[in-house]
Write a protein that holds these residues in place. Structure first.
Motif, PDB file in Angstrom:
ATOM      1  N   UNK A 300      82.835  32.675 -20.827  1.00 23.67           N
ATOM      2  CA  UNK A 300      82.990  31.764 -19.680  1.00 23.67           C
ATOM      3  C   UNK A 300      84.538  32.059 -19.454  1.00 23.67           C
ATOM      4  N   UNK A 301      85.494  31.807 -20.308  1.00 26.07           N
ATOM      5  CA  UNK A 301      86.961  31.918 -19.961  1.00 26.07           C
ATOM      6  C   UNK A 301      87.278  33.403 -19.615  1.00 26.07           C
ATOM      7  N   UNK A 302      86.632  34.496 -20.496  1.00 24.46           N
ATOM      8  CA  UNK A 302      86.999  35.920 -20.064  1.00 24.46           C
ATOM      9  C   UNK A 302      86.504  36.278 -18.737  1.00 24.46           C
ATOM     10  N   UNK A 303      85.446  35.796 -18.242  1.00 20.00           N
ATOM     11  CA  UNK A 303      84.888  36.036 -17.009  1.00 20.00           C
ATOM     12  C   UNK A 303      85.795  35.471 -15.849  1.00 20.00           C
ATOM     13  N   UNK A 304      85.905  34.180 -15.925  1.00 17.92           N
ATOM     14  CA  UNK A 304      86.754  33.501 -14.868  1.00 17.92           C
ATOM     15  C   UNK A 304      88.155  33.759 -14.945  1.00 17.92           C
ATOM     16  N   UNK A 370      82.133  50.693 -16.513  1.00 14.45           N
ATOM     17  CA  UNK A 370      82.315  51.963 -15.307  1.00 14.45           C
ATOM     18  C   UNK A 370      81.950  51.603 -14.240  1.00 14.45           C
ATOM     19  N   UNK A 371      80.691  51.192 -13.884  1.00 16.13           N
ATOM     20  CA  UNK A 371      80.038  50.908 -12.557  1.00 16.13           C
ATOM     21  C   UNK A 371      80.550  49.778 -11.944  1.00 16.13           C
ATOM     22  N   UNK A 372      80.551  48.658 -12.738  1.00 10.37           N
ATOM     23  CA  UNK A 372      80.922  47.250 -11.995  1.00 10.37           C
ATOM     24  C   UNK A 372      82.129  46.583 -12.462  1.00 10.37           C
ATOM     25  N   UNK A 373      82.715  47.125 -13.237  1.00 13.04           N
ATOM     26  CA  UNK A 373      84.095  46.686 -13.618  1.00 13.04           C
ATOM     27  C   UNK A 373      84.094  45.579 -14.733  1.00 13.04           C
ATOM     28  N   UNK A 374      85.062  44.805 -14.850  1.00  9.79           N
ATOM     29  CA  UNK A 374      85.172  43.796 -15.955  1.00  9.79           C
ATOM     30  C   UNK A 374      83.767  42.656 -15.570  1.00  9.79           C
ATOM     31  N   UNK A 375      83.980  42.211 -14.358  1.00 11.11           N
ATOM     32  CA  UNK A 375      82.727  41.315 -14.123  1.00 11.11           C
ATOM     33  C   UNK A 375      81.385  41.576 -14.544  1.00 11.11           C
ATOM     34  N   UNK A 376      81.227  42.804 -14.149  1.00  9.53           N
ATOM     35  CA  UNK A 376      79.755  43.406 -14.416  1.00  9.53           C
ATOM     36  C   UNK A 376      79.581  43.240 -15.999  1.00  9.53           C
ATOM     37  N   UNK A 377      80.777  43.902 -16.933  1.00 11.43           N
ATOM     38  CA  UNK A 377      80.441  43.870 -18.270  1.00 11.43           C
ATOM     39  C   UNK A 377      80.206  42.327 -18.778  1.00 11.43           C
ATOM     40  N   UNK A 378      80.978  41.489 -18.354  1.00  6.68           N
ATOM     41  CA  UNK A 378      80.794  39.981 -18.774  1.00  6.68           C
ATOM     42  C   UNK A 378      79.418  39.619 -18.302  1.00  6.68           C
ATOM     43  N   UNK A 379      78.971  39.941 -17.237  1.00  5.60           N
ATOM     44  CA  UNK A 379      77.334  39.671 -16.854  1.00  5.60           C
ATOM     45  C   UNK A 379      76.559  39.874 -17.738  1.00  5.60           C
ATOM     46  N   UNK A 380      76.737  41.263 -18.077  1.00  5.37           N
ATOM     47  CA  UNK A 380      75.994  41.878 -19.099  1.00  5.37           C
ATOM     48  C   UNK A 380      75.783  41.294 -20.460  1.00  5.37           C
ATOM     49  N   UNK A 381      77.093  40.913 -21.029  1.00  8.78           N
ATOM     50  CA  UNK A 381      77.104  40.129 -22.243  1.00  8.78           C
ATOM     51  C   UNK A 381      76.377  38.881 -22.020  1.00  8.78           C
ATOM     52  N   UNK A 382      76.545  38.213 -20.840  1.00 11.51           N
ATOM     53  CA  UNK A 382      75.877  36.651 -20.574  1.00 11.51           C
ATOM     54  C   UNK A 382      74.250  37.086 -20.888  1.00 11.51           C
ATOM     55  N   UNK A 383      73.718  38.267 -20.380  1.00  9.03           N
ATOM     56  CA  UNK A 383      72.327  38.326 -20.574  1.00  9.03           C
ATOM     57  C   UNK A 383      72.005  38.480 -22.029  1.00  9.03           C
ATOM     58  N   UNK A 384      72.799  39.315 -22.681  1.00 10.32           N
ATOM     59  CA  UNK A 384      72.706  39.310 -24.412  1.00 10.32           C
ATOM     60  C   UNK A 384      72.745  37.629 -25.049  1.00 10.32           C
ATOM     61  N   UNK A 385      73.631  36.959 -24.678  1.00  7.08           N
ATOM     62  CA  UNK A 385      73.525  35.397 -24.981  1.00  7.08           C
ATOM     63  C   UNK A 385      72.361  34.577 -24.476  1.00  7.08           C
ATOM     64  N   UNK A 386      72.046  34.813 -23.209  1.00 11.24           N
ATOM     65  CA  UNK A 386      70.575  34.216 -22.816  1.00 11.24           C
ATOM     66  C   UNK A 386      69.436  34.634 -24.130  1.00 11.24           C
ATOM     67  N   UNK A 387      69.565  35.692 -24.271  1.00 11.19           N
ATOM     68  CA  UNK A 387      68.390  36.299 -25.166  1.00 11.19           C
ATOM     69  C   UNK A 387      68.667  35.471 -26.550  1.00 11.19           C
ATOM     70  N   UNK A 388      70.032  35.371 -27.101  1.00 11.79           N
ATOM     71  CA  UNK A 388      70.233  34.601 -28.328  1.00 11.79           C
ATOM     72  C   UNK A 388      69.714  33.314 -28.225  1.00 11.79           C
ATOM     73  N   UNK A 389      70.156  32.612 -27.106  1.00 17.04           N
ATOM     74  CA  UNK A 389      69.631  31.214 -26.838  1.00 17.04           C
ATOM     75  C   UNK A 389      68.341  30.972 -27.001  1.00 17.04           C
ATOM     76  N   UNK A 390      67.515  32.050 -26.234  1.00 19.79           N
ATOM     77  CA  UNK A 390      65.984  31.900 -26.490  1.00 19.79           C
ATOM     78  C   UNK A 390      65.612  32.094 -28.055  1.00 19.79           C
TER      79      UNK A 390
END
Length: 399
Positions: A300-304, A370-390
């Motif tokens: 969250x900090x890295x993304x904002x 490479x495609x979406x920049x820093x924000x795209x990478x952070x969102x992708x990591x958020x997806x991994x964390x959602x899986x971990x939370x599940x």
């Protein structure tokens, strides 16, 4: 009426001095996987090859380590541990000496695969230390070895670069590593039990063939493997793209800055030792929950703010290292509470799952960046964390 005094918790069978020595041994041996990374440019110049070709050395180290985890670590359940560790240390030392004398890239690459396959002492020590410490203190033992691995993987890059800077020869780093690894032969084997806890009559083919069955048989193992893979994917995505982000317009820093972040995050790595004690006292699920909250706060900090603030990157990387280290310790404590006779094989399966997650995370992170920049990478990591939370929610049924 007689009132009985409260029973004191059983003392650990792993003394502090022995635990510290095992942690140092883990640090020195895991360093063999990572110390060549800063040397690739010097290797390329010394052997007269391109930088991309020299990169095969780093890839070979990861391939060899994965092979060693798959094919060598399971032996710790059934082998004579002192004989096994002695053989691994001697073979690794020989591989480092061959690498130091390598006349060409092909020889260096083959030597790297070989020495990385045998330098799996850290993954042998982890379940062994848990067994030596006993059930009430296994978390502390895992935490201590984990700190050693973190320091070894982080500081080895810095120290090997310094050695080459002073000697002006990349081969010197291999010679120093060979000397340190060889010296462990005089110390490490005598600190370990004579035998692993498993059935010594089990043939090797049956030992390896039992791995898929263990994954199917133990829900705790499946949980730890899934949790390890998902968070390590997010962890790896960050570190795989950090150098590109630092070199971008927002910071304009050189490649060396990415290496410095390993040093910047050392305080968090040291603090993660507490995860072992908390796992003993409150259980792995409790530590997993705290760790996921910490990793989520990091992204969250890295993304904002991490897109343009160096301070945010440093704080975020510390949160990520602390949460990621605690996460792994808790997952390993969970599986080491299962049958003592199969701990090395359980660790093999857990580490393979984590490696797979890290590979997926690195590929996904670099592609998204490479495609979406820093924000795209952070969102992708958020997806991994959602899986971990599940997985964590589902894991509450297991414990």
């Amino acid at each position: 009426m007689t009132v009985e005094a409260p029973t004191a918790p059983p003392r650990s069978g792993l003394g502090r001095g022995t635990a510290l020595t095992l942690a140092v041994a883990g640090a020195l041996t895991v360093a063999n996987i990572y110390f060549p990374q800063p040397l690739l440019d010097a290797i390329a110049s010394g052997l007269g090859v391109s930088g991309s070709a020299a990169g095969l050395v780093a890839t070979a180290a990861q391939i060899g380590y994965a092979l060693g985890i798959s094919l060598v670590v399971p032996l710790a359940d059934v082998a004579r541990l002192r004989r096994l560790t002695t053989a691994l240390l001697l073979l690794t030392t020989a591989g480092l000496l061959v690498a130091a004398a390598a006349p060409n890239l092909a020889t260096l690459t083959i030597a790297t695969v070989a020495l990385s396959t045998t330098t799996v002492i850290p993954q042998v020590l982890m379940p062994t230390a848990a067994s030596m410490a006993g059930p009430a203190h296994s978390g502390r033992a895992v935490g201590m070895i984990g700190i050693g691995l973190t320091l070894g993987s982080t500081l080895s890059r810095t120290l090997s670069g310094a050695v080459v800077e002073l000697s002006d020869d990349w081969r010197t780093a291999y010679l120093v590593s060979a000397a340190l690894t060889g010296a462990l032969v005089l110390v490490l084997p005598r600190l370990l039990p004579e035998h692993g806890a498993g059935d010594r009559t089990v043939p090797y083919r049956k030992l390896i063939g039992s791995l898929p069955k263990l994954l199917l048989a133990h829900a705790e193992l499946r949980l730890s493997a899934f949790l390890g893979a998902t968070v390590f994917a997010a962890f790896s995505a960050f570190w795989a793209t950090l150098a590109f982000h630092l070199a971008g317009p927002a910071f304009g820093k050189g490649v060396a800055w990415a290496g410095l972040f390993g040093l910047f995050s050392l305080p968090a790595a040291l603090l993660s030792y507490s995860a072992g004690r908390l796992s003993d006292q409150r259980g792995p699920l409790y530590v997993n929950t705290l760790a996921l909250a910490c990793v989520s706060a990091a992204f969250l900090l890295l993304g904002t703010l991490g897109g343009s603030s160096m301070a945010a990157l440093v704080i975020g990387s510390n949160l990520l290292v602390y949460g990621g280290s605690c996460w792994q310790i808790a997952n390993q404590v969970r599986i080491f509470r299962l049958d003592e006779q199969i701990r090395a094989r359980l660790n093999t399966l857990f580490m393979l799952a984590s490696f797979a997650g890290g590979a997926v995370g690195s590929l996904t992170g670099t592609a998204l960046y490479g495609t979406y920049g820093w924000s795209g990478m952070i969102l992708g990591c958020g997806g991994f964390l959602v899986l971990a939370a599940g997985g964590l929610v589902r894991g509450r049924r297991i414990g």
